[in-house]
Design a protein around this motif. Structure first.
Motif, PDB file in Angstrom:
ATOM      1  N   ASP A  42       0.807  -1.224   0.000  1.00 58.43           N
ATOM      2  CA  ASP A  42       0.000   0.000   0.000  1.00 58.43           C
ATOM      3  C   ASP A  42       0.839   1.273   0.000  1.00 58.43           C
ATOM      4  O   ASP A  42       0.380   2.297  -0.502  1.00 58.43           O
ATOM      5  N   HIS A  43       2.049   1.233   0.531  1.00 63.73           N
ATOM      6  CA  HIS A  43       2.872   2.446   0.518  1.00 63.73           C
ATOM      7  C   HIS A  43       3.598   2.636  -0.811  1.00 63.73           C
ATOM      8  O   HIS A  43       4.203   3.677  -1.043  1.00 63.73           O
ATOM      9  N   VAL A  44       3.534   1.644  -1.709  1.00 61.87           N
ATOM     10  CA  VAL A  44       4.147   1.763  -3.032  1.00 61.87           C
ATOM     11  C   VAL A  44       3.083   2.059  -4.083  1.00 61.87           C
ATOM     12  O   VAL A  44       3.250   2.964  -4.904  1.00 61.87           O
ATOM     13  N   LEU A  45       1.988   1.300  -4.048  1.00 67.65           N
ATOM     14  CA  LEU A  45       0.911   1.542  -5.010  1.00 67.65           C
ATOM     15  C   LEU A  45       0.323   2.928  -4.787  1.00 67.65           C
ATOM     16  O   LEU A  45       0.063   3.335  -3.667  1.00 67.65           O
ATOM     17  N   GLY A  46       0.159   3.672  -5.878  1.00 67.57           N
ATOM     18  CA  GLY A  46      -0.416   5.010  -5.785  1.00 67.57           C
ATOM     19  C   GLY A  46       0.594   6.109  -5.527  1.00 67.57           C
ATOM     20  O   GLY A  46       0.232   7.276  -5.451  1.00 67.57           O
ATOM     21  N   THR A  47       1.873   5.758  -5.411  1.00 67.67           N
ATOM     22  CA  THR A  47       2.889   6.790  -5.158  1.00 67.67           C
ATOM     23  C   THR A  47       3.516   7.254  -6.467  1.00 67.67           C
ATOM     24  O   THR A  47       3.423   6.588  -7.487  1.00 67.67           O
ATOM     25  N   ASN A  48       4.159   8.401  -6.434  1.00 71.77           N
ATOM     26  CA  ASN A  48       4.764   8.967  -7.642  1.00 71.77           C
ATOM     27  C   ASN A  48       6.260   8.632  -7.722  1.00 71.77           C
ATOM     28  O   ASN A  48       6.829   8.036  -6.824  1.00 71.77           O
ATOM     29  N   ALA A  49       6.898   9.043  -8.810  1.00 79.64           N
ATOM     30  CA  ALA A  49       8.306   8.725  -9.064  1.00 79.64           C
ATOM     31  C   ALA A  49       9.231   9.315  -8.000  1.00 79.64           C
ATOM     32  O   ALA A  49      10.190   8.666  -7.578  1.00 79.64           O
ATOM     33  N   ALA A  90      -3.479  14.262 -13.647  1.00 77.53           N
ATOM     34  CA  ALA A  90      -2.582  14.183 -12.495  1.00 77.53           C
ATOM     35  C   ALA A  90      -1.252  13.523 -12.873  1.00 77.53           C
ATOM     36  O   ALA A  90      -1.116  12.887 -13.922  1.00 77.53           O
ATOM     37  N   GLU A  91      -0.283  13.679 -11.998  1.00 80.85           N
ATOM     38  CA  GLU A  91       1.036  13.079 -12.167  1.00 80.85           C
ATOM     39  C   GLU A  91       0.924  11.556 -12.175  1.00 80.85           C
ATOM     40  O   GLU A  91       0.115  10.983 -11.449  1.00 80.85           O
ATOM     41  N   PRO A  92       1.731  10.866 -12.996  1.00 78.32           N
ATOM     42  CA  PRO A  92       1.684   9.401 -13.024  1.00 78.32           C
ATOM     43  C   PRO A  92       2.021   8.799 -11.649  1.00 78.32           C
ATOM     44  O   PRO A  92       2.910   9.284 -10.953  1.00 78.32           O
ATOM     45  N   VAL A  93       1.289   7.754 -11.290  1.00 82.04           N
ATOM     46  CA  VAL A  93       1.515   7.044 -10.029  1.00 82.04           C
ATOM     47  C   VAL A  93       1.578   5.543 -10.308  1.00 82.04           C
ATOM     48  O   VAL A  93       1.118   5.069 -11.340  1.00 82.04           O
ATOM     49  N   VAL A  94       2.145   4.809  -9.363  1.00 80.39           N
ATOM     50  CA  VAL A  94       2.273   3.359  -9.511  1.00 80.39           C
ATOM     51  C   VAL A  94       0.884   2.726  -9.487  1.00 80.39           C
ATOM     52  O   VAL A  94       0.137   2.888  -8.532  1.00 80.39           O
ATOM     53  N   THR A  95       0.569   2.024 -10.564  1.00 84.17           N
ATOM     54  CA  THR A  95      -0.693   1.293 -10.609  1.00 84.17           C
ATOM     55  C   THR A  95      -0.458  -0.213 -10.636  1.00 84.17           C
ATOM     56  O   THR A  95      -1.375  -0.984 -10.385  1.00 84.17           O
ATOM     57  N   TYR A  96       0.771  -0.635 -10.943  1.00 87.21           N
ATOM     58  CA  TYR A  96       1.107  -2.058 -10.971  1.00 87.21           C
ATOM     59  C   TYR A  96       2.590  -2.194 -10.706  1.00 87.21           C
ATOM     60  O   TYR A  96       3.382  -1.320 -11.050  1.00 87.21           O
TER      61      TYR A  96
END
Length: 122
Positions: A42-49, A90-96
Motif C-alpha cells: 500500500d505504501h508503493v501503489l499510488g505513489t509517484n516517481a 494528475a502526475e503518473p503514479v504506480v498502478t502495478y
C-alpha cells in the motif's frame, strides 16, 4: 471389394504404430504459490516517481512510453518493476508492480519491496 481395401489399409496403418515402452514421466517439484494480492504494497501503489526514488534510491532503469513510465529498482536480492500511469491530468503514479529474483525466479512483491528498503537503510 471396397470393404477389403478399407480393411487392408486399416491393418497397414495399425502395423506402423509403435509398441515401445512409454516415455519416462518428468517429475516436477511442486509449485510454490506466489501471493498476488497487494498486502504490504500500500505504501508503493499510488505513489509517484519522486517518492519511489526516496524509498528505493535511483532507479536502474527509467523507461517512458507515451504517458506511461516504468521505473526499475534492484539490488543483490531482487528486481522491482514499477509501472506508473497518469490518472486524468494528475502526475503518473504506480498502478502495478512486478518483482523477480536476480536470476529471474519468482519472488513475492512485498518481500522484494522490503529487501530494497532494507538495503537502503544500511
Amino acid at each position: 471389394m471396397k470393404l477389403l481395401g478399407a480393411l487392408t489399409a486399416g491393418l497397414l496403418v495399425t502395423g506402423c504404430a509403435t509398441t515401445g515402452a512409454p516415455a519416462p514421466s518428468t517429475v516436477r517439484p511442486p509449485l510454490i504459490p506466489i501471493p498476488t494480492g497487494t498486502a504490504g504494497l500500500d505504501h508503493v501503489l499510488g505513489t509517484n516517481a519522486a517518492n519511489l526514488t526516496r524509498m528505493f534510491g535511483a532507479p536502474v532503469a527509467d523507461i517512458r512510453e507515451g504517458t506511461a513510465r516504468k521505473l526499475q529498482f534492484g539490488n543483490a536480492t531482487c528486481v522491482l518493476d514499477t509501472y506508473l500511469y497518469p490518472k486524468g491530468t494528475a502526475e503518473p503514479v504506480v498502478t502495478y508492480l512486478d518483482a523477480r529474483q536476480t536470476d529471474g525466479s519468482p519472488i513475492d512483491r512485498a518481500s522484494c519491496v522490503g529487501a530494497l528498503q532494507a538495503g537502503r537503510r544500511k
